[in-house]
Design an enzyme around this catalytic site. Structure first.
Site, short mmCIF file in Angstrom:
data_model
loop_
_atom_site.label_atom_id
_atom_site.label_comp_id
_atom_site.label_asym_id
_atom_site.label_seq_id
_atom_site.Cartn_x
_atom_site.Cartn_y
_atom_site.Cartn_z
CG ASN A 153 74.61 12.13 35.84
OD1 ASN A 153 75.52 11.32 35.78
ND2 ASN A 153 74.26 12.89 34.83
N GLY A 155 82.43 12.77 34.06
CA GLY A 155 82.29 13.43 35.35
C GLY A 155 82.51 14.92 35.20
CD GLU A 209 81.92 12.32 26.28
OE1 GLU A 209 81.26 13.38 26.32
OE2 GLU A 209 82.49 11.93 25.26
CB CYS A 266 75.97 15.99 31.41
SG CYS A 266 75.63 14.53 30.41
CD GLU A 277 81.71 8.06 26.54
OE1 GLU A 277 80.53 8.26 26.84
OE2 GLU A 277 82.59 7.73 27.35
#
Ligand code: NDP
Length: 480
Positions: free
Chosen positions: A150, A226, A248, A282, A461
Protein backbone atom coordinates in the site's frame (compact mmCIF):
# COMPACT_ATOMS: atom_id res chain seq x y z
CA UNK A 1 9.46 -5.37 -21.34
CA UNK A 2 11.54 -4.43 -18.30
CA UNK A 3 12.73 -7.39 -16.26
CA UNK A 4 13.51 -6.60 -12.60
CA UNK A 5 16.40 -8.28 -10.82
CA UNK A 6 17.21 -9.29 -7.29
CA UNK A 7 19.86 -7.30 -5.45
CA UNK A 8 22.19 -9.85 -3.86
CA UNK A 9 25.76 -9.34 -2.67
CA UNK A 10 25.91 -5.89 -4.23
CA UNK A 11 24.87 -6.99 -7.73
CA UNK A 12 21.62 -7.08 -9.70
CA UNK A 13 21.03 -10.74 -10.50
CA UNK A 14 18.39 -12.96 -12.08
CA UNK A 15 16.51 -15.47 -9.90
CA UNK A 16 18.22 -18.86 -9.96
CA UNK A 17 15.10 -20.51 -11.42
CA UNK A 18 15.01 -17.88 -14.18
CA UNK A 19 11.26 -17.68 -13.62
CA UNK A 20 9.43 -14.32 -13.60
CA UNK A 21 6.01 -13.07 -12.50
CA UNK A 22 3.87 -10.55 -14.39
CA UNK A 23 3.70 -7.09 -12.83
CA UNK A 24 0.40 -5.30 -13.60
CA UNK A 25 -0.27 -1.59 -13.76
CA UNK A 26 -3.53 -1.26 -11.76
CA UNK A 27 -4.65 1.88 -13.61
CA UNK A 28 -4.69 0.07 -16.97
CA UNK A 29 -4.90 -3.61 -16.03
CA UNK A 30 -1.91 -4.31 -18.29
CA UNK A 31 1.35 -6.13 -17.57
CA UNK A 32 4.22 -3.65 -17.74
CA UNK A 33 7.21 -5.45 -16.22
CA UNK A 34 8.41 -8.82 -14.95
CA UNK A 35 9.48 -9.65 -11.40
CA UNK A 36 11.88 -12.39 -10.28
CA UNK A 37 9.94 -15.36 -8.93
CA UNK A 38 12.58 -16.06 -6.29
CA UNK A 39 12.70 -19.12 -4.09
CA UNK A 40 14.63 -20.61 -1.22
CA UNK A 41 17.86 -20.80 -3.23
CA UNK A 42 17.84 -17.03 -3.85
CA UNK A 43 17.09 -16.34 -0.19
CA UNK A 44 19.95 -18.65 0.83
CA UNK A 45 22.32 -16.70 -1.41
CA UNK A 46 21.06 -13.41 0.04
CA UNK A 47 21.48 -14.64 3.63
CA UNK A 48 25.00 -15.92 2.87
CA UNK A 49 25.93 -12.51 1.41
CA UNK A 50 24.45 -10.72 4.45
CA UNK A 51 26.33 -13.01 6.86
CA UNK A 52 29.60 -12.35 5.06
CA UNK A 53 29.03 -8.59 5.19
CA UNK A 54 27.96 -8.45 8.84
CA UNK A 55 31.33 -8.47 10.67
CA UNK A 56 32.57 -5.49 8.71
CA UNK A 57 29.30 -3.50 8.57
CA UNK A 58 28.52 -3.94 12.27
CA UNK A 59 32.04 -2.71 13.13
CA UNK A 60 31.94 0.22 10.70
CA UNK A 61 31.99 3.45 12.75
CA UNK A 62 28.55 4.99 13.19
CA UNK A 63 29.64 8.12 11.34
CA UNK A 64 30.52 6.07 8.24
CA UNK A 65 27.27 4.10 8.28
CA UNK A 66 25.39 7.34 8.75
CA UNK A 67 27.11 9.01 5.78
CA UNK A 68 26.12 6.17 3.44
CA UNK A 69 22.50 6.27 4.64
CA UNK A 70 22.48 10.05 4.12
CA UNK A 71 23.71 9.49 0.56
CA UNK A 72 20.85 7.06 -0.06
CA UNK A 73 18.40 9.67 1.31
CA UNK A 74 19.87 12.32 -0.97
CA UNK A 75 19.63 10.03 -4.01
CA UNK A 76 15.97 9.30 -3.23
CA UNK A 77 15.33 13.06 -3.15
CA UNK A 78 17.22 13.59 -6.42
CA UNK A 79 15.14 10.85 -8.05
CA UNK A 80 11.81 12.08 -6.68
CA UNK A 81 10.03 12.32 -10.04
CA UNK A 82 11.21 8.93 -11.29
CA UNK A 83 10.39 7.14 -8.04
CA UNK A 84 6.97 8.79 -7.71
CA UNK A 85 6.04 7.76 -11.22
CA UNK A 86 7.23 4.19 -10.59
CA UNK A 87 5.27 4.00 -7.35
CA UNK A 88 2.14 5.27 -9.06
CA UNK A 89 2.44 2.83 -11.96
CA UNK A 90 2.98 -0.08 -9.56
CA UNK A 91 0.31 0.83 -7.05
CA UNK A 92 -2.39 2.85 -8.85
CA UNK A 93 -2.10 5.86 -6.52
CA UNK A 94 -2.01 9.37 -8.00
CA UNK A 95 1.50 10.49 -8.96
CA UNK A 96 1.02 13.74 -7.00
CA UNK A 97 0.39 11.73 -3.82
CA UNK A 98 3.52 9.59 -4.27
CA UNK A 99 5.48 12.79 -4.94
CA UNK A 100 4.06 14.61 -1.95
CA UNK A 101 4.00 11.81 0.65
CA UNK A 102 5.48 8.40 -0.15
CA UNK A 103 8.82 9.26 -1.70
CA UNK A 104 9.74 12.26 0.52
CA UNK A 105 8.84 10.11 3.50
CA UNK A 106 11.12 7.29 2.27
CA UNK A 107 13.98 9.81 2.09
CA UNK A 108 13.06 11.03 5.61
CA UNK A 109 13.26 7.48 6.94
CA UNK A 110 16.89 7.22 5.82
CA UNK A 111 17.66 10.76 7.07
CA UNK A 112 16.02 10.11 10.38
CA UNK A 113 17.87 6.88 11.19
CA UNK A 114 21.17 8.14 9.75
CA UNK A 115 21.03 10.87 12.41
CA UNK A 116 19.17 8.99 15.18
CA UNK A 117 21.93 6.40 15.41
CA UNK A 118 24.34 9.15 16.53
CA UNK A 119 22.09 9.88 19.52
CA UNK A 120 21.21 6.34 20.49
CA UNK A 121 22.66 5.82 23.96
CA UNK A 122 22.71 3.04 26.51
CA UNK A 123 22.61 3.23 30.31
CA UNK A 124 24.94 2.55 33.23
CA UNK A 125 23.84 1.53 36.73
CA UNK A 126 26.15 1.86 39.71
CA UNK A 127 25.72 -0.50 42.70
CA UNK A 128 27.02 1.63 45.59
CA UNK A 129 30.57 0.68 46.56
CA UNK A 130 30.21 -2.65 44.85
CA UNK A 131 29.96 -2.69 41.07
CA UNK A 132 29.08 -0.86 37.89
CA UNK A 133 26.76 -2.22 35.24
CA UNK A 134 26.69 -0.90 31.73
CA UNK A 135 24.54 -2.04 28.85
CA UNK A 136 25.79 -2.63 25.34
CA UNK A 137 23.42 -2.74 22.41
CA UNK A 138 24.84 -4.80 19.59
CA UNK A 139 23.44 -5.34 16.13
CA UNK A 140 21.60 -8.65 15.87
CA UNK A 141 23.13 -10.04 12.68
CA UNK A 142 21.08 -10.84 9.58
CA UNK A 143 17.50 -9.59 9.82
CA UNK A 144 14.48 -9.99 7.52
CA UNK A 145 12.24 -7.09 6.47
CA UNK A 146 8.96 -7.86 4.69
CA UNK A 147 6.61 -5.10 3.61
CA UNK A 148 3.18 -4.67 1.94
CA UNK A 149 1.99 -2.99 -1.24
CA UNK A 150 0.00 0.00 0.00
CA UNK A 151 2.88 2.40 0.77
CA UNK A 152 5.65 0.48 -0.98
CA UNK A 153 8.89 2.46 -0.61
CA UNK A 154 7.76 4.30 2.49
CA UNK A 155 7.16 1.12 4.53
CA UNK A 156 10.10 -0.75 3.00
CA UNK A 157 12.51 2.01 4.03
CA UNK A 158 10.81 2.40 7.44
CA UNK A 159 12.24 -1.04 8.29
CA UNK A 160 15.46 -1.12 6.31
CA UNK A 161 16.82 2.25 7.47
CA UNK A 162 16.84 1.51 11.26
CA UNK A 163 18.07 -2.05 10.67
CA UNK A 164 21.07 -0.81 8.65
CA UNK A 165 21.74 2.17 10.93
CA UNK A 166 21.99 -0.19 13.90
CA UNK A 167 24.63 -2.25 12.08
CA UNK A 168 22.58 -5.22 10.86
CA UNK A 169 22.67 -6.74 7.40
CA UNK A 170 19.28 -7.12 5.78
CA UNK A 171 17.44 -9.53 3.53
CA UNK A 172 14.29 -7.73 2.43
CA UNK A 173 11.26 -8.56 0.33
CA UNK A 174 8.81 -5.99 -0.98
CA UNK A 175 5.30 -7.06 -1.91
CA UNK A 176 5.38 -8.76 -5.28
CA UNK A 177 2.42 -6.55 -6.26
CA UNK A 178 4.54 -3.37 -5.99
CA UNK A 179 8.22 -4.21 -6.52
CA UNK A 180 9.41 -1.32 -8.72
CA UNK A 181 10.52 1.25 -6.14
CA UNK A 182 12.38 -1.41 -4.16
CA UNK A 183 14.18 -2.34 -7.38
CA UNK A 184 15.06 1.31 -8.03
CA UNK A 185 16.26 1.55 -4.41
CA UNK A 186 18.71 -1.28 -5.07
CA UNK A 187 20.17 0.76 -7.97
CA UNK A 188 20.45 3.80 -5.69
CA UNK A 189 22.18 1.74 -2.97
CA UNK A 190 24.82 0.66 -5.49
CA UNK A 191 25.26 4.30 -6.54
CA UNK A 192 25.53 5.38 -2.88
CA UNK A 193 28.37 2.92 -2.27
CA UNK A 194 26.59 0.68 0.21
CA UNK A 195 29.04 -2.21 0.72
CA UNK A 196 28.03 -5.45 -0.97
CA UNK A 197 25.83 -7.84 1.03
CA UNK A 198 24.73 -5.21 3.57
CA UNK A 199 21.29 -4.94 1.97
CA UNK A 200 19.87 -7.72 -0.18
CA UNK A 201 16.49 -7.40 -1.88
CA UNK A 202 14.79 -10.60 -2.98
CA UNK A 203 11.65 -10.26 -5.09
CA UNK A 204 8.95 -12.88 -5.24
CA UNK A 205 5.86 -14.34 -3.69
CA UNK A 206 5.09 -14.35 0.01
CA UNK A 207 4.59 -18.08 0.34
CA UNK A 208 7.92 -18.88 -1.34
CA UNK A 209 10.49 -16.07 -1.06
CA UNK A 210 8.82 -14.50 2.03
CA UNK A 211 8.44 -17.81 3.77
CA UNK A 212 12.08 -18.74 3.07
CA UNK A 213 13.27 -15.52 4.76
CA UNK A 214 11.10 -16.15 7.83
CA UNK A 215 12.13 -19.81 8.09
CA UNK A 216 15.88 -19.34 7.54
CA UNK A 217 17.76 -20.30 10.71
CA UNK A 218 20.36 -17.57 10.29
CA UNK A 219 17.82 -14.73 9.99
CA UNK A 220 17.60 -13.69 13.62
CA UNK A 221 14.78 -11.14 13.56
CA UNK A 222 11.79 -10.43 11.35
CA UNK A 223 10.17 -7.05 10.92
CA UNK A 224 6.90 -7.58 9.06
CA UNK A 225 4.11 -5.24 7.97
CA UNK A 226 1.07 -6.76 6.33
CA UNK A 227 -2.17 -8.58 6.98
CA UNK A 228 -3.10 -10.10 10.35
CA UNK A 229 -3.45 -13.63 8.95
CA UNK A 230 -0.01 -13.48 7.34
CA UNK A 231 1.38 -12.12 10.62
CA UNK A 232 -0.06 -15.10 12.51
CA UNK A 233 1.47 -17.48 9.98
CA UNK A 234 4.88 -15.81 10.32
CA UNK A 235 4.68 -15.90 14.13
CA UNK A 236 4.04 -19.66 13.99
CA UNK A 237 7.21 -20.25 11.99
CA UNK A 238 9.39 -17.76 13.87
CA UNK A 239 8.34 -18.53 17.47
CA UNK A 240 9.88 -22.04 17.80
CA UNK A 241 13.13 -20.62 16.40
CA UNK A 242 13.03 -17.83 19.05
CA UNK A 243 13.38 -15.06 16.50
CA UNK A 244 12.73 -11.48 17.47
CA UNK A 245 9.47 -10.39 15.87
CA UNK A 246 7.90 -7.04 15.08
CA UNK A 247 4.46 -7.38 13.49
CA UNK A 248 2.55 -4.37 12.13
CA UNK A 249 -0.80 -5.74 11.02
CA UNK A 250 -4.29 -4.75 9.98
CA UNK A 251 -6.64 -2.08 11.31
CA UNK A 252 -10.33 -1.18 11.44
CA UNK A 253 -9.97 2.24 12.88
CA UNK A 254 -12.75 4.33 14.44
CA UNK A 255 -13.20 8.00 13.53
CA UNK A 256 -15.27 9.47 16.39
CA UNK A 257 -16.89 12.84 15.77
CA UNK A 258 -18.50 14.86 18.57
CA UNK A 259 -20.95 17.71 17.96
CA UNK A 260 -18.57 20.27 19.51
CA UNK A 261 -15.80 19.64 16.96
CA UNK A 262 -14.29 22.17 14.56
CA UNK A 263 -16.73 21.07 11.86
CA UNK A 264 -15.00 22.32 8.71
CA UNK A 265 -11.60 20.96 9.68
CA UNK A 266 -13.18 17.66 10.69
CA UNK A 267 -15.03 17.34 7.37
CA UNK A 268 -11.97 18.07 5.25
CA UNK A 269 -9.76 15.71 7.26
CA UNK A 270 -12.41 12.99 7.31
CA UNK A 271 -12.41 13.01 3.49
CA UNK A 272 -8.67 12.26 3.64
CA UNK A 273 -8.81 9.75 6.47
CA UNK A 274 -11.52 7.86 4.56
CA UNK A 275 -10.21 7.88 1.00
CA UNK A 276 -6.51 8.82 0.86
CA UNK A 277 -4.59 6.25 -1.19
CA UNK A 278 -8.00 4.74 -2.19
CA UNK A 279 -8.58 3.90 1.50
CA UNK A 280 -5.60 1.55 1.38
CA UNK A 281 -3.78 2.90 4.42
CA UNK A 282 -3.77 0.76 7.54
CA UNK A 283 -4.50 3.98 9.50
CA UNK A 284 -7.62 5.03 7.53
CA UNK A 285 -10.70 5.67 9.67
CA UNK A 286 -13.11 3.25 8.04
CA UNK A 287 -15.78 3.34 10.78
CA UNK A 288 -17.17 6.83 11.27
CA UNK A 289 -19.23 7.43 14.42
CA UNK A 290 -21.03 10.79 14.61
CA UNK A 291 -22.75 12.29 17.66
CA UNK A 292 -26.48 12.41 16.96
CA UNK A 293 -27.03 16.21 17.05
CA UNK A 294 -24.83 16.66 13.95
CA UNK A 295 -25.38 13.26 12.31
CA UNK A 296 -27.82 14.41 9.58
CA UNK A 297 -25.74 17.50 8.78
CA UNK A 298 -22.58 15.42 8.57
CA UNK A 299 -24.26 12.81 6.40
CA UNK A 300 -25.52 15.43 3.92
CA UNK A 301 -22.20 17.33 3.68
CA UNK A 302 -19.97 14.26 3.65
CA UNK A 303 -21.96 12.40 1.00
CA UNK A 304 -22.11 15.53 -1.18
CA UNK A 305 -18.31 15.86 -1.02
CA UNK A 306 -17.73 12.18 -1.66
CA UNK A 307 -19.88 12.34 -4.79
CA UNK A 308 -17.64 15.18 -6.05
CA UNK A 309 -14.41 13.25 -5.46
CA UNK A 310 -12.61 12.84 -8.74
CA UNK A 311 -11.51 9.24 -9.43
CA UNK A 312 -9.31 8.87 -12.49
CA UNK A 313 -5.98 8.46 -14.24
CA UNK A 314 -3.25 8.57 -11.55
CA UNK A 315 -1.13 10.65 -13.94
CA UNK A 316 -3.62 13.52 -13.87
CA UNK A 317 -3.16 16.25 -11.28
CA UNK A 318 -6.89 16.57 -10.64
CA UNK A 319 -7.41 12.84 -9.87
CA UNK A 320 -8.01 12.74 -6.14
CA UNK A 321 -8.18 8.94 -6.21
CA UNK A 322 -6.57 6.43 -8.53
CA UNK A 323 -7.00 2.67 -8.95
CA UNK A 324 -6.94 0.04 -6.20
CA UNK A 325 -3.89 -2.17 -6.27
CA UNK A 326 -5.04 -5.28 -8.15
CA UNK A 327 -7.93 -7.05 -9.80
CA UNK A 328 -8.11 -9.48 -6.86
CA UNK A 329 -8.22 -6.60 -4.39
CA UNK A 330 -10.89 -4.81 -6.41
CA UNK A 331 -13.01 -7.97 -6.29
CA UNK A 332 -12.45 -8.31 -2.54
CA UNK A 333 -13.54 -4.72 -1.84
CA UNK A 334 -16.60 -5.06 -4.09
CA UNK A 335 -17.55 -8.31 -2.31
CA UNK A 336 -17.56 -6.38 0.99
CA UNK A 337 -19.90 -3.77 -0.49
CA UNK A 338 -22.20 -6.63 -1.50
CA UNK A 339 -21.93 -8.08 2.01
CA UNK A 340 -22.83 -4.69 3.52
CA UNK A 341 -26.01 -4.63 1.43
CA UNK A 342 -26.90 -8.16 2.53
CA UNK A 343 -26.35 -7.07 6.13
CA UNK A 344 -28.92 -4.27 5.68
CA UNK A 345 -26.57 -1.42 4.77
CA UNK A 346 -27.76 1.44 2.56
CA UNK A 347 -25.24 2.74 0.03
CA UNK A 348 -25.33 6.55 0.14
CA UNK A 349 -22.51 7.11 -2.36
CA UNK A 350 -20.46 4.92 -4.70
CA UNK A 351 -20.90 1.21 -4.23
CA UNK A 352 -19.55 0.08 -7.58
CA UNK A 353 -16.54 -0.39 -9.84
CA UNK A 354 -15.82 2.53 -12.17
CA UNK A 355 -14.92 2.38 -15.86
CA UNK A 356 -12.52 5.17 -16.78
CA UNK A 357 -12.35 6.02 -20.46
CA UNK A 358 -9.12 6.27 -22.46
CA UNK A 359 -5.74 5.04 -21.24
CA UNK A 360 -7.24 3.68 -18.02
CA UNK A 361 -9.98 1.55 -19.56
CA UNK A 362 -9.58 -1.86 -17.91
CA UNK A 363 -8.08 -0.37 -14.72
CA UNK A 364 -9.19 -1.36 -11.22
CA UNK A 365 -11.20 1.65 -10.07
CA UNK A 366 -13.84 1.79 -7.33
CA UNK A 367 -16.12 4.71 -6.56
CA UNK A 368 -15.62 6.11 -3.03
CA UNK A 369 -18.35 4.45 -1.02
CA UNK A 370 -20.35 5.51 2.04
CA UNK A 371 -22.68 3.06 3.76
CA UNK A 372 -25.13 3.61 6.64
CA UNK A 373 -27.67 1.56 8.52
CA UNK A 374 -25.37 -1.20 9.76
CA UNK A 375 -24.97 -2.59 13.27
CA UNK A 376 -21.60 -1.90 14.89
CA UNK A 377 -20.93 -5.63 15.27
CA UNK A 378 -21.81 -6.86 11.77
CA UNK A 379 -19.04 -8.31 9.59
CA UNK A 380 -18.75 -5.15 7.46
CA UNK A 381 -17.99 -3.18 10.63
CA UNK A 382 -15.66 -5.80 12.10
CA UNK A 383 -13.47 -6.97 9.20
CA UNK A 384 -10.74 -5.00 7.45
CA UNK A 385 -11.85 -4.02 3.92
CA UNK A 386 -8.79 -1.90 3.07
CA UNK A 387 -10.41 0.06 0.26
CA UNK A 388 -12.43 3.23 -0.40
CA UNK A 389 -15.37 2.12 1.74
CA UNK A 390 -16.53 3.73 5.00
CA UNK A 391 -19.55 3.18 7.20
CA UNK A 392 -21.29 5.93 9.15
CA UNK A 393 -23.51 5.62 12.20
CA UNK A 394 -24.85 7.90 14.95
CA UNK A 395 -24.18 7.61 18.69
CA UNK A 396 -25.53 9.30 21.81
CA UNK A 397 -23.02 8.85 24.62
CA UNK A 398 -19.29 8.44 25.19
CA UNK A 399 -19.84 5.00 26.72
CA UNK A 400 -21.81 3.85 23.70
CA UNK A 401 -19.24 5.00 21.15
CA UNK A 402 -16.39 3.51 23.17
CA UNK A 403 -18.21 0.19 23.07
CA UNK A 404 -18.51 0.46 19.27
CA UNK A 405 -14.92 1.64 18.82
CA UNK A 406 -13.39 -1.11 20.96
CA UNK A 407 -15.59 -3.93 19.66
CA UNK A 408 -13.21 -5.02 16.87
CA UNK A 409 -10.29 -7.44 17.06
CA UNK A 410 -7.98 -4.68 15.82
CA UNK A 411 -6.40 -1.79 17.73
CA UNK A 412 -4.15 0.18 15.40
CA UNK A 413 -5.26 3.82 15.23
CA UNK A 414 -8.21 6.05 16.13
CA UNK A 415 -9.32 9.63 15.63
CA UNK A 416 -11.29 11.85 18.00
CA UNK A 417 -12.94 15.10 16.98
CA UNK A 418 -13.91 17.30 19.94
CA UNK A 419 -12.94 20.66 21.43
CA UNK A 420 -13.57 19.33 24.95
CA UNK A 421 -10.06 18.66 26.27
CA UNK A 422 -11.24 16.63 29.29
CA UNK A 423 -13.26 14.34 27.09
CA UNK A 424 -10.42 13.92 24.60
CA UNK A 425 -7.96 13.10 27.39
CA UNK A 426 -10.28 10.62 29.05
CA UNK A 427 -11.28 8.88 25.84
CA UNK A 428 -7.73 8.73 24.50
CA UNK A 429 -6.93 6.59 27.50
CA UNK A 430 -9.95 4.33 27.06
CA UNK A 431 -9.63 3.60 23.35
CA UNK A 432 -7.91 0.33 22.49
CA UNK A 433 -5.39 1.58 19.94
CA UNK A 434 -1.69 2.22 19.57
CA UNK A 435 -2.32 5.70 18.15
CA UNK A 436 -4.99 8.27 19.04
CA UNK A 437 -5.21 11.36 16.86
CA UNK A 438 -7.16 14.23 18.40
CA UNK A 439 -8.47 16.79 15.89
CA UNK A 440 -6.04 15.58 13.22
CA UNK A 441 -5.13 12.48 11.23
CA UNK A 442 -1.87 10.97 9.98
CA UNK A 443 0.21 13.61 11.71
CA UNK A 444 3.43 11.71 12.37
CA UNK A 445 6.48 12.57 14.40
CA UNK A 446 9.04 9.89 13.51
CA UNK A 447 10.34 9.85 17.10
CA UNK A 448 7.08 8.50 18.54
CA UNK A 449 6.20 4.81 18.98
CA UNK A 450 4.24 3.44 16.05
CA UNK A 451 2.16 0.27 16.12
CA UNK A 452 -1.02 -1.33 17.30
CA UNK A 453 -2.53 -3.49 20.02
CA UNK A 454 -4.68 -6.65 19.83
CA UNK A 455 -4.72 -8.19 16.34
CA UNK A 456 -3.01 -5.09 14.90
CA UNK A 457 0.33 -6.46 15.97
CA UNK A 458 3.11 -6.65 18.49
CA UNK A 459 6.14 -4.43 18.93
CA UNK A 460 6.62 -0.78 18.08
CA UNK A 461 8.40 0.90 15.23
CA UNK A 462 9.55 4.52 15.08
CA UNK A 463 12.20 6.53 16.90
CA UNK A 464 14.53 4.62 19.19
CA UNK A 465 11.93 1.83 19.45
CA UNK A 466 13.06 0.53 16.06
CA UNK A 467 16.72 0.77 17.12
CA UNK A 468 15.84 -1.17 20.30
CA UNK A 469 14.23 -3.82 18.12
CA UNK A 470 17.19 -4.12 15.79
CA UNK A 471 19.76 -4.47 18.61
CA UNK A 472 20.28 -6.92 21.47
CA UNK A 473 20.99 -5.51 24.92
CA UNK A 474 23.87 -7.04 26.85
CA UNK A 475 24.61 -6.10 30.45
CA UNK A 476 28.21 -6.01 31.65
CA UNK A 477 28.64 -6.09 35.43
CA UNK A 478 32.09 -5.21 36.87
CA UNK A 479 32.67 -5.68 40.56
CA UNK A 480 35.08 -3.16 42.07
P1 NDP B 1 0.07 -9.42 3.13
O1 NDP B 1 0.06 -9.90 4.53
O2 NDP B 1 -0.64 -10.21 2.11
O3 NDP B 1 1.56 -9.28 2.60
C1 NDP B 1 2.56 -8.49 3.22
C2 NDP B 1 3.92 -8.98 2.78
O4 NDP B 1 4.13 -10.29 3.29
C3 NDP B 1 4.09 -9.10 1.28
O5 NDP B 1 5.41 -8.80 0.93
C4 NDP B 1 3.77 -10.55 1.04
O6 NDP B 1 4.25 -11.04 -0.16
C5 NDP B 1 4.44 -11.18 2.24
N1 NDP B 1 3.95 -12.51 2.58
C6 NDP B 1 2.76 -13.09 2.29
N2 NDP B 1 2.72 -14.34 2.78
C7 NDP B 1 3.89 -14.56 3.40
C8 NDP B 1 4.46 -15.67 4.10
N3 NDP B 1 3.81 -16.82 4.22
N4 NDP B 1 5.69 -15.55 4.62
C9 NDP B 1 6.37 -14.40 4.49
N5 NDP B 1 5.90 -13.32 3.81
C10 NDP B 1 4.69 -13.39 3.29
O7 NDP B 1 -0.44 -7.92 3.19
P2 NDP B 1 -0.74 -6.96 1.97
O8 NDP B 1 0.49 -6.81 1.13
O9 NDP B 1 -2.00 -7.40 1.33
O10 NDP B 1 -0.94 -5.57 2.72
C11 NDP B 1 -2.14 -5.16 3.25
C12 NDP B 1 -2.20 -5.40 4.74
O11 NDP B 1 -1.11 -4.74 5.39
C13 NDP B 1 -3.44 -4.86 5.38
O12 NDP B 1 -3.96 -5.78 6.30
C14 NDP B 1 -2.94 -3.63 6.13
O13 NDP B 1 -3.73 -3.23 7.21
C15 NDP B 1 -1.59 -4.06 6.54
N6 NDP B 1 -0.76 -2.90 6.83
C16 NDP B 1 -0.43 -2.65 8.14
C17 NDP B 1 0.31 -1.53 8.46
C18 NDP B 1 0.73 -1.25 9.87
O14 NDP B 1 1.63 -0.44 10.06
N7 NDP B 1 0.13 -1.86 10.87
C19 NDP B 1 0.73 -0.56 7.42
C20 NDP B 1 0.32 -0.94 6.10
C21 NDP B 1 -0.40 -2.07 5.82
P3 NDP B 1 3.24 -11.13 -1.43
O15 NDP B 1 2.86 -9.75 -1.76
O16 NDP B 1 4.05 -11.78 -2.45
O17 NDP B 1 2.08 -11.97 -0.96
Amino acid sequence: MQQLQNYINGALVAPQSNQYIDNYEPATGKVYSLIPDSGEEDVNAAVAAAEAAFPSWSMTPIGERSKILMRIAALIEENLERLALAESIDNGKPVWLAKMVDIPRAASNFHFYATAIHHYATGAHAMTNQAINYTLRDAIGVVGCISPWNLPLYLFSWKIAPALAAGNCVVAKPSEVTPMTAYLLSELCIEAGLPKGVLNIVHGLGHSAGNAIVAHDNVKAISFTGGTQTGAHIAKIAAPKFKKLSLELGGKNPNIIFADCDYDKMLTTTMRSSFANQGQICLCGSRIFVERPIYERFKRDFVARVKQLNVGDPNKKDSKMGAVVSKAHQEKVLSYIQLAKEEGGVVLAGGEALEIEGRCKGGYFIAPTVIEGLEYNCRTNQEEIFGPVVTIMPFDTEEEVLKYANSVQYGLASTLWTTNVSRATKMAQQIHAGIVWVNCWLLRDLRTPFGGVKASGVGREGGFHALDFFTEPKNVCIEY
